[in-house]
Write an enzyme that holds these catalytic residues in place. Structure first.
Site, PDB file in Angstrom:
ATOM      1  N   THR A 109       0.868  -0.993  -0.088  1.00  0.00           N
ATOM      2  CA  THR A 109      -0.065   0.055   0.036  1.00  0.00           C
ATOM      3  C   THR A 109       0.971   1.378   0.074  1.00  0.00           C
ATOM      4  O   THR A 109       1.632   1.568   0.992  1.00  0.00           O
ATOM      5  CB  THR A 109      -0.998  -0.140   1.256  1.00  0.00           C
ATOM      6  OG1 THR A 109      -1.889  -1.080   1.102  1.00  0.00           O
ATOM      7  CG2 THR A 109      -1.854   1.387   1.221  1.00  0.00           C
ATOM      8  N   LYS A 184      -7.340   1.542  -3.100  1.00  0.00           N
ATOM      9  CA  LYS A 184      -7.119   1.107  -1.686  1.00  0.00           C
ATOM     10  C   LYS A 184      -7.220   2.415  -0.954  1.00  0.00           C
ATOM     11  O   LYS A 184      -7.726   2.157   0.116  1.00  0.00           O
ATOM     12  CB  LYS A 184      -5.682   0.701  -1.613  1.00  0.00           C
ATOM     13  CG  LYS A 184      -5.188   0.276  -0.362  1.00  0.00           C
ATOM     14  CD  LYS A 184      -6.065  -0.881   0.292  1.00  0.00           C
ATOM     15  CE  LYS A 184      -5.607  -1.147   1.568  1.00  0.00           C
ATOM     16  NZ  LYS A 184      -4.377  -1.782   1.643  1.00  0.00           N
ATOM     17  N   LYS A 252      -0.380   5.758   7.960  1.00  0.00           N
ATOM     18  CA  LYS A 252       0.539   5.828   6.536  1.00  0.00           C
ATOM     19  C   LYS A 252      -0.447   5.897   5.562  1.00  0.00           C
ATOM     20  O   LYS A 252      -0.336   6.803   4.781  1.00  0.00           O
ATOM     21  CB  LYS A 252       1.357   4.612   6.476  1.00  0.00           C
ATOM     22  CG  LYS A 252       2.115   4.713   5.342  1.00  0.00           C
ATOM     23  CD  LYS A 252       2.621   3.204   5.092  1.00  0.00           C
ATOM     24  CE  LYS A 252       1.657   2.381   4.397  1.00  0.00           C
ATOM     25  NZ  LYS A 252       2.022   1.308   3.965  1.00  0.00           N
TER      26      LYS A 252
END
Length: 305
Positions: A109, A184, A252
């Site tokens: 990711t 995502k 993050k």
């Protein structure tokens, strides 16, 4: 951006490299070995790679370049943009060891920007790049039930998707390079809002004196139902937060969402607020708690009456 024309998919990909053996990558690579593929692994901490080889067979390589040498497909699942650059670029990076017209599939990711950046570099080397972040957490990786969102060329996706299916319940091409990472981000935005709402609801119900396991059982049959309620509601009631995706990782990811929103003009007021709530969890020492620990924050920061 220059990309080589994808050749027809081989009938079977036999040799694969997998870079990064963390809580996700370790079992993902294991599924490939159990499927009978010839797997070479690389991990920054070499002892973890040796442990994987002892469990699954295959081979451990000393560098990403060595792992990628001779592979029909190279896959990676590392920590962040910089980690991804470190395993792809430079003299010992995977791109230096890959044969022309092979593909690199990134399960990290990361940002959409780094996906586009690395796709550009790959194209200059007659390589292909697919950004393919996953959803489903550690349990999804272990059980081979991940959801994978991919960005890249359709023909390259067709080559890679049968391999990805060994650890996924769903593998979908959602657009060009970078689209996987953007999808995502959409996923993480949804999760952030749902977990905060569930945290507030459970905390409210407990303070009201309700039997919350019973209440969740009842409302879980209606419009309030969600994956988070089904899989994290009971553990949130019990104050257990060691079941999944860590707060540090979520921050993050939400950082990527907020950065991208600045670029595309999207308004993310709830996401920005929940990101700050996760910062509170970190300040309270919950860095490695899973994302459902937002309820712990509500309990720890109860306003004075």
């Amino acid at each position: 951006m220059n990309h080589p024309t994808a050749q027809p998919a081989p009938s079977t990909v036999r040799r694969v490299a997998f870079l990064g053996l963390g809580v996700m990558g370790y079992p993902m690579a294991g599924h490939l070995a159990k499927a009978g593929l010839d797997v070479t692994v690389y991990n920054r901490t070499a002892s973890k790679a040796q442990q994987w080889v002892a469990e699954y067979g295959g081979r451990a390589a000393a560098t990403p370049r060595e792992a990628a040498d001779g592979a029909d497909l190279v896959l990676a699942c590392v920590g962040n943009d910089d980690d991804l650059r470190s395993v792809t670029l430079g003299e010992n990076g995977a791109f230096a060891g890959m044969a022309r017209n092979t593909a690199f599939v990134d399960h990290t990711t990361a940002s959409a920007n780094v996906a586009r950046e690395l796709a550009e570099v790959a194209g200059q080397k007659d390589l292909h790049f697919i950004d393919a972040p996953v959803s489903g957490g550690q349990s999804g990786a272990q059980n081979g039930k991940l959801t994978i969102m991919c960005g890249g060329e359709p023909a390259v996706f067709e080559q890679a998707s049968p391999v990805l299916a060994h650890y996924a319940a769903a593998v979908t091409l959602v657009g060009a390079v970078g689209a996987g990472q953007l999808a995502k981000m959409v996923n993480q935005i949804c999760i952030a809002g749902v977990v905060q709402g569930l945290s507030e609801a459970i905390n409210f119900g407990q303070l009201a004196g309700l039997d919350m396991p019973l209440v969740l059982e009842v409302i879980g049959k209606g419009a309030a139902a969600s994956w988070q309620m089904d899989n994290r509601g009971k553990t949130m009631i019990d104050g257990k937060f060691d079941y999944g995706f860590a707060v540090d990782w979520m921050r993050k990811d939400l950082g990527f969402c907020l950065d991208e929103a600045k670029r595309n003009g999207a308004s993310l007021p709830v996401t920005a607020l929940v990101d700050q709530f996760y910062a509170d969890v970190q300040a309270l020492g919950g860095n490695r708690f899973d994302t459902s620990s937002l309820i712990w924050r509500l309990r720890a920061l109860k306003p004075a009456r």
